[in-house]
Design a protein around this motif. Structure first.
Motif, PDB file in Angstrom:
ATOM      1  N   LEU A  96       2.002  -9.642   7.388  1.00 57.91           N
ATOM      2  CA  LEU A  96       1.336  -8.547   7.852  1.00 57.91           C
ATOM      3  C   LEU A  96       1.657  -7.181   7.061  1.00 57.91           C
ATOM      4  O   LEU A  96       0.817  -6.279   6.823  1.00 57.91           O
ATOM      5  N   PHE A  97       3.040  -7.254   6.624  1.00 59.33           N
ATOM      6  CA  PHE A  97       3.345  -6.274   5.689  1.00 59.33           C
ATOM      7  C   PHE A  97       3.046  -6.295   4.526  1.00 59.33           C
ATOM      8  O   PHE A  97       2.426  -5.151   3.725  1.00 59.33           O
ATOM      9  N   LEU A  98       2.827  -7.615   3.839  1.00 60.63           N
ATOM     10  CA  LEU A  98       1.973  -7.577   2.490  1.00 60.63           C
ATOM     11  C   LEU A  98       0.551  -7.116   2.491  1.00 60.63           C
ATOM     12  O   LEU A  98      -0.041  -6.664   1.859  1.00 60.63           O
ATOM     13  N   SER A  99      -0.020  -7.661   3.836  1.00 59.86           N
ATOM     14  CA  SER A  99      -1.564  -7.320   4.010  1.00 59.86           C
ATOM     15  C   SER A  99      -1.695  -5.915   3.954  1.00 59.86           C
ATOM     16  O   SER A  99      -2.688  -5.208   3.373  1.00 59.86           O
ATOM     17  N   THR A 100      -0.793  -5.166   4.576  1.00 61.72           N
ATOM     18  CA  THR A 100      -0.979  -3.779   5.064  1.00 61.72           C
ATOM     19  C   THR A 100      -0.768  -3.193   3.479  1.00 61.72           C
ATOM     20  O   THR A 100      -1.478  -2.113   3.188  1.00 61.72           O
ATOM     21  N   PHE A 101       0.176  -3.481   2.811  1.00 63.29           N
ATOM     22  CA  PHE A 101       0.579  -2.968   1.725  1.00 63.29           C
ATOM     23  C   PHE A 101      -0.815  -3.202   0.536  1.00 63.29           C
ATOM     24  O   PHE A 101      -1.185  -2.180  -0.073  1.00 63.29           O
ATOM     25  N   LEU A 102      -1.199  -4.333   0.457  1.00 64.14           N
ATOM     26  CA  LEU A 102      -2.483  -4.706  -0.266  1.00 64.14           C
ATOM     27  C   LEU A 102      -3.679  -3.977   0.105  1.00 64.14           C
ATOM     28  O   LEU A 102      -4.205  -3.254  -0.782  1.00 64.14           O
TER      29      LEU A 102
END
Length: 146
Positions: free
Chosen positions: A74-80
């Motif tokens: 979820l953190f990676l998705s938000t960042f991307l």
């Protein structure tokens, strides 16, 4: 209810990232050619940018799909999604005639629609972080019968 919404968000993110990665990989030559036209990525070899983008999208999809790695996903998705939104916004507002390098149906969207789409998924991923945090922080209020 919170868990159901979180599951839906994770499903949508997983679907988005797998679809986007597959569309780019299936037409990698065109994807790389479009990346090469980006003034923001001029100093990075397009094949490197293309490979890293596809790999990161697959990683985000896998991380979100697995419960043990969901928080990182979820953190990676938000960042991307935040990066993709900013990238698209900069291209749209400061440059002209730069093709969208997104594959499939996403590449067919106009810049304004695509920016709104990306922002919506950024907010969705961030909402997933909040739901994940609160579902882990608070114990269930269900009681078992005696």
């Amino acid at each position: 209810m919170r868990n159901t919404i979180l599951q839906i968000i994770c499903f949508l993110l997983c679907t988005l990232f797998f679809y986007a990665a597959a569309a780019k990989a299936l037409d990698f030559g065109q994807f790389v050619a479009d990346i090469a036209k980006s003034p923001l990525l001029a100093n990075i070899p397009p094949a490197v940018t293309g490979g890293l983008t596809i790999g990161t999208e697959v990683a985000a999809a896998l991380l979100v799909a697995l419960p043990r790695t969901r928080k990182a996903g979820l953190f990676l998705s938000t960042f991307l999604m935040l990066c993709f939104s900013l990238y698209m916004g900069i291209l749209y507002f400061f440059y002209t005639n730069i093709p969208c390098s997104c594959g499939g149906i996403l590449g067919q969207m106009g810049y304004p629609a695509h920016i709104v789409f990306n922002i919506a998924f950024t907010l969705l991923a961030f909402t997933g972080i909040l739901l994940q945090h609160f579902s882990l922080s608070y114990p269930s209020t269900k009681t078992t019968g005696a």
